[in-house]
Design a protein around this motif. Structure first.
Motif, PDB file in Angstrom:
ATOM      1  N   VAL A 131       0.238  -1.234   0.278  1.00  0.00           N
ATOM      2  CA  VAL A 131       0.133  -0.187   0.241  1.00  0.00           C
ATOM      3  C   VAL A 131       1.242   1.253   0.045  1.00  0.00           C
ATOM      4  O   VAL A 131       1.264   1.293   0.860  1.00  0.00           O
ATOM      5  CB  VAL A 131      -0.884   0.043   1.282  1.00  0.00           C
ATOM      6  CG1 VAL A 131      -1.576   1.284   1.418  1.00  0.00           C
ATOM      7  CG2 VAL A 131      -1.886  -0.903   1.279  1.00  0.00           C
ATOM      8  N   ALA A 139      -2.582   5.837   1.288  1.00  0.00           N
ATOM      9  CA  ALA A 139      -3.955   5.298   1.645  1.00  0.00           C
ATOM     10  C   ALA A 139      -4.788   7.160   1.583  1.00  0.00           C
ATOM     11  O   ALA A 139      -4.021   8.054   1.980  1.00  0.00           O
ATOM     12  CB  ALA A 139      -3.341   4.918   2.979  1.00  0.00           C
ATOM     13  N   HIS A 164      -8.021   7.808  -1.953  1.00  0.00           N
ATOM     14  CA  HIS A 164      -7.990   6.430  -2.277  1.00  0.00           C
ATOM     15  C   HIS A 164      -6.556   6.150  -1.974  1.00  0.00           C
ATOM     16  O   HIS A 164      -5.506   6.354  -2.468  1.00  0.00           O
ATOM     17  CB  HIS A 164      -8.695   6.461  -3.762  1.00  0.00           C
ATOM     18  CG  HIS A 164      -7.951   6.851  -5.077  1.00  0.00           C
ATOM     19  ND1 HIS A 164      -6.529   5.978  -5.937  1.00  0.00           N
ATOM     20  CD2 HIS A 164      -7.973   7.274  -5.841  1.00  0.00           C
ATOM     21  CE1 HIS A 164      -7.023   6.143  -6.855  1.00  0.00           C
ATOM     22  NE2 HIS A 164      -7.365   7.868  -7.059  1.00  0.00           N
ATOM     23  N   HIS A 165      -6.653   4.993  -2.041  1.00  0.00           N
ATOM     24  CA  HIS A 165      -5.411   4.175  -2.177  1.00  0.00           C
ATOM     25  C   HIS A 165      -4.815   3.748  -3.729  1.00  0.00           C
ATOM     26  O   HIS A 165      -5.472   4.033  -4.752  1.00  0.00           O
ATOM     27  CB  HIS A 165      -5.851   1.864  -1.310  1.00  0.00           C
ATOM     28  CG  HIS A 165      -6.416   2.462   0.114  1.00  0.00           C
ATOM     29  ND1 HIS A 165      -7.478   2.549   0.594  1.00  0.00           N
ATOM     30  CD2 HIS A 165      -5.491   2.175   1.028  1.00  0.00           C
ATOM     31  CE1 HIS A 165      -7.368   2.706   2.001  1.00  0.00           C
ATOM     32  NE2 HIS A 165      -6.442   1.827   1.746  1.00  0.00           N
ATOM     33  N   LEU A 199      -2.400   0.832  -4.695  1.00  0.00           N
ATOM     34  CA  LEU A 199      -1.249  -0.408  -4.502  1.00  0.00           C
ATOM     35  C   LEU A 199      -0.159  -0.742  -5.453  1.00  0.00           C
ATOM     36  O   LEU A 199      -0.511  -0.424  -7.126  1.00  0.00           O
ATOM     37  CB  LEU A 199      -2.222  -1.463  -4.584  1.00  0.00           C
ATOM     38  CG  LEU A 199      -3.588  -1.257  -3.534  1.00  0.00           C
ATOM     39  CD1 LEU A 199      -4.785  -2.102  -3.802  1.00  0.00           C
ATOM     40  CD2 LEU A 199      -3.603  -0.856  -2.301  1.00  0.00           C
ATOM     41  N   SER A 204     -11.043  -0.536  -1.363  1.00  0.00           N
ATOM     42  CA  SER A 204     -10.560   0.048   0.179  1.00  0.00           C
ATOM     43  C   SER A 204     -11.261  -1.534   0.049  1.00  0.00           C
ATOM     44  O   SER A 204     -10.091  -1.839   0.878  1.00  0.00           O
ATOM     45  CB  SER A 204     -11.316   0.853   0.597  1.00  0.00           C
ATOM     46  OG  SER A 204     -11.815   0.821   1.642  1.00  0.00           O
ATOM     47  N   ILE A 242      -8.394  -4.852  -0.818  1.00  0.00           N
ATOM     48  CA  ILE A 242      -6.830  -4.726   0.448  1.00  0.00           C
ATOM     49  C   ILE A 242      -7.628  -6.110   1.054  1.00  0.00           C
ATOM     50  O   ILE A 242      -6.136  -6.899   0.624  1.00  0.00           O
ATOM     51  CB  ILE A 242      -6.584  -3.233   0.875  1.00  0.00           C
ATOM     52  CG1 ILE A 242      -7.036  -1.977   0.081  1.00  0.00           C
ATOM     53  CG2 ILE A 242      -5.447  -4.006   1.840  1.00  0.00           C
ATOM     54  CD1 ILE A 242      -6.956  -0.896   0.054  1.00  0.00           C
TER      55      ILE A 242
END
Length: 184
Positions: free
Chosen positions: A125, A128, A141-142, A144, A172, A175
């Motif tokens: 990640v 975040a 938003h995340h 990755l 989300s 994950i």
């Protein structure tokens, strides 16, 4: 359910998860141009329901045909001319991308890659929601990076801040699933 109906549902999901796809389909009318992309994806996933349908429709400069205005600035295309797709189901992660040439009624697909989620070897990640992306820019938003047992990697999503609130929630929720998918 036939491919055309599934493809229409998939296009609707892209619109729900991606700001630029919603604009491309609703504002620019790219739905018919992208129908073959949706057909290819639905043929790969079969009856599986996508968990995340994201991507990007962008204005990209073709460096072989770079145009500059009188002041030397790059002339960007009037309409999006590049598409990028990341599709995640319970079993697969698919990326495909290509070009939307000006004046054409179809697309030019570059490549499509499919990974099995069971082959994820690492989940990183990088960002975040709420973290600073760069000075004055906070991530919504995340972001990755997935590594796979074959040594390849994939960044999800592949566009900064293009996810809608529905897309943000979908990513989300993935994950913990990705952690569970990791190979021993």
């Amino acid at each position: 359910m036939e491919i055309t109906e599934r493809s229409t549902r998939l296009a609707d999901q892209f619109k729900a998860h991606s700001v630029s796809w919603a604009e491309g389909i609703d504002v620019f009318g790219f739905g018919p141009r992208l129908a073959a992309v949706m057909d290819e994806l639905t043929a790969i996933i079969g009856d599986e329901v996508p968990v995340l349908a994201s991507g990007l429709l962008a204005r990209n400069v073709d460096h072989d045909k770079l145009e500059l205005d009188e002041s030397g600035k790059i002339v960007w295309p009037d309409l999006p001319n590049l598409y990028d797709v990341i599709l995640v189901t319970d079993r697969f992660i698919i990326i495909t991308w290509g070009h939307l040439p000006a004046g054409a009624t179809d697309h030019e697909r570059e490549t499509t890659s499919v990974w099995a989620r069971k082959n994820i070897s690492q989940v990183t990640v990088n960002l975040a929601p709420g973290q600073e992306r760069r000075p004055g820019d906070v991530a919504t938003h995340h972001e990755l990076v997935l590594n796979f047992v074959d040594g390849s990697e994939l960044q999800i999503p592949n566009a900064e801040e293009d996810l809608t609130p529905v897309g943000i929630t979908a990513l989300s929720g993935l994950i913990p699933e990705f952690y569970g998918d990791m190979s021993a």
